[in-house]
Design a protein around this motif. Structure first.
Motif, short mmCIF file in Angstrom:
data_model
loop_
_atom_site.label_atom_id
_atom_site.label_comp_id
_atom_site.label_asym_id
_atom_site.label_seq_id
_atom_site.Cartn_x
_atom_site.Cartn_y
_atom_site.Cartn_z
N TYR A 18 -27.25 -79.74 -29.70
CA TYR A 18 -28.45 -80.38 -30.28
C TYR A 18 -29.63 -79.42 -30.18
O TYR A 18 -30.40 -79.47 -29.22
CB TYR A 18 -28.78 -81.68 -29.53
N ASN A 41 -32.39 -79.35 -31.72
CA ASN A 41 -33.72 -79.97 -31.83
C ASN A 41 -33.96 -81.01 -30.75
O ASN A 41 -34.71 -81.95 -30.94
CB ASN A 41 -33.87 -80.61 -33.22
N MET A 42 -33.31 -80.82 -29.62
CA MET A 42 -33.38 -81.83 -28.56
C MET A 42 -34.77 -81.90 -27.93
O MET A 42 -35.49 -80.90 -27.88
CB MET A 42 -32.34 -81.47 -27.50
N ASP A 43 -35.12 -83.08 -27.42
CA ASP A 43 -36.40 -83.27 -26.73
C ASP A 43 -36.27 -82.72 -25.31
O ASP A 43 -35.60 -83.30 -24.47
CB ASP A 43 -36.72 -84.78 -26.70
#
Lengths: 246, 254
Positions: A214, A216-218
């Motif tokens: 992922y 674009n993970m937070d």
């Protein structure tokens, strides 16, 4: 199923063959529920052989805190009777190879009982702190055993003081300085350290795989969930690069 | 370490799932557990040891149901699931969402099912797959449509009620102190649907039908407590006219 439960249950057969004295039952006026003798251990007849018995949730602590001591005392016995009934029904259903409907009822009753006990303890604690100056709970202390491990020892009530109680002193050797446990202590600490190290490595590997999958993970959420992982450090690792053109 | 491990496993059952279940935590834990072997309890000859399944595989079945337990037999190995950490969950049952991937890309639908353990939502009637069921030898198999789950993080987005288009969402506080979802594009509040309060037992808390053994709401709200300088036991004994004049012998706590 209803009749089968009745006729095959050993307790019930016993009741059928005995007749109680009438004066045992009618001892003056009382306001409690109707006496149904040992059948109070069983559920209502209309709840036998049904698939589902819906009930509400358990009592919360805040709801119990506004109730008087008398109410709590009564409620405790209502819950206790209910739990006895549920456990009996569960046992009987098992014996008859039937499904016990909604087994979560037992958990709900037990949760209520635990909450009630907590509230009663809170009240007693407040009284003892105010009037006696000490806690109402069973006393205890943190002690070290012969292996050098700490644990919380819950004290017992004795009729004779400690210096007279030889048996107790022989069995309980706390806080004794012992020179022979150094090797054990070292190995034990190493074991704990290894477990800690492995869990940290596992977390770090997991985060690296997450970053690979992922992109674009937070990252704030990751830091919150895996506080031991140094994200700045692992950001440029080969494992973190995914199968895509950056 | 063992204790923390088992706690972590149970923690993986999502809060929303527990809310939907409306069951005590201890029951969910008890019904999920696959204990193979346990040493006799309260027996000094045995150390407290249990052999049980440690990692559960979550899919579209609820953790306390039979299909879940049949999927999670002891010794079954499932592929590891990489779950993206989410700070605050923002998509609930009954929400209108836009689908961002797959054959139904761009369509909008209502969330019918939230599976928090996998970051999944199932949108009613969208993102379907044709599936063969009841395929026996010599019989025609049946075909049915089945919704596939979608990832909350990247495959769906909430719909802004002002312009009915997908938007990203932020949690903010109103002036009265309520926590609300706000569309970052238009700044409009996206209300949480009433379906989000649905549990296994009732649709909304107001429509719950009280059963025979339930305590009524009025009885629960009644305040009967009045502070008094007595312990629980003292007050109950006074109430029941039990008098205890005997002086207990001195005891020693150690």
């Amino acid at each position: 199923m209803a009749f089968r439960i009745l006729s095959k249950c050993r307790i019930f057969q016993y009741i059928k063959n005995t007749t109680l004295h009438t004066n045992l039952r009618s001892n003056g006026i009382h306001t409690s529920t109707v006496h149904r003798d040992l059948m109070e251990f069983f559920d209502d007849k209309k709840n036998w052989a049904v698939e589902q018995i819906k009930v509400g949730r358990s009592w919360k602590k805040d709801e119990l805190r506004i109730k008087s001591n008398q109410d709590l005392h009564k409620l405790w016995y209502v819950l206790l009777k209910e739990r006895n009934m549920l456990l009996t029904m569960e046992h009987e259903c098992k014996a008859q190879f039937e499904l016990f409907p909604n087994p979560e009822r037992i958990d709900k009753v037990e949760e209520s009982m635990n909450n009630l006990e907590t509230v009663v303890r809170e009240r007693n604690e407040a009284y003892y702190k105010l009037e006696v100056g000490e806690s109402a709970e069973r006393p205890g202390q943190l002690v070290t055993n012969l292996l050098g491990l700490n644990f919380f020892y819950r004290k017992f009530e004795h009729l004779i003081p400690k210096f007279l109680n030889r048996q107790w002193r022989l069995k309980h050797t706390f806080n004794v300085v012992n020179g022979n446990i150094e090797k054990f202590q070292r190995l034990y600490r190493e074991k704990l350290h290894n477990a800690n190290r492995k869990s940290r490595n596992r977390d770090r590997n997991h985060v690296m795989h997450l970053m690979k999958r992922y992109p674009n993970m937070d990252m704030d959420a990751v830091k919150q969930q895996y506080p031991t992982v140094d994200i700045e450090k692992i950001k440029n690792y080969h494992k973190v690069r995914g199968h895509y053109v950056p | 370490m063992r204790l923390t491990d088992c706690l972590r496993d149970f923690k993986r059952v999502g809060e929303l799932t527990k809310k939907y279940a409306n069951l005590p935590d201890s029951y969910i834990k008890r019904s999920m557990e696959r204990v193979v072997w346990k040493t006799p309890q309260n027996n000094p000859r045995y150390l407290p040891r249990t052999v049980k399944k440690k990692k559960y595989h979550f899919s579209d079945h609820r953790p306390w149901t039979m299909p879940f337990s049949s999927q999670n037999n002891f010794g079954d190995l499932e592929q590891k699931v990489f779950l993206e950490p989410i700070k605050e969950w923002s998509i609930f049952k009954g929400d209108r969402v836009e689908i961002l991937v797959g054959p139904d890309k761009g369509k909008q639908g209502i969330v019918g099912h939230v599976i928090q353990e996998r970051n999944w939502v199932i949108v009613d009637g969208l993102n379907c797959e044709i599936e063969e069921v009841s395929h026996y030898k010599g019989h025609l198999s049946m075909v049915q449509m089945k919704e596939n789950p979608l990832l909350v993080t990247s495959e769906v987005s909430l719909v802004d009620p002002s312009d009915l288009q997908g938007c990203s969402v932020e949690w903010r506080f109103t002036e009265s102190g309520d926590k609300v979802r706000v569309s970052t594009r238009s700044g409009k509040i996206i209300p949480i649907p009433s379906l989000a309060k649905q549990t296994y037992d009732y649709k909304t808390p107001n429509t719950y039908k009280e059963s025979e053994k339930d305590t009524t709401e009025d009885d629960i709200k009644k305040i009967t407590f009045s502070p008094i300088l007595k312990t629980f036991e003292m007050e109950v004994m006074d109430e029941m006219d039990i008098k205890e004049d005997r002086i207990p012998a001195p005891t020693y706590w150690y």
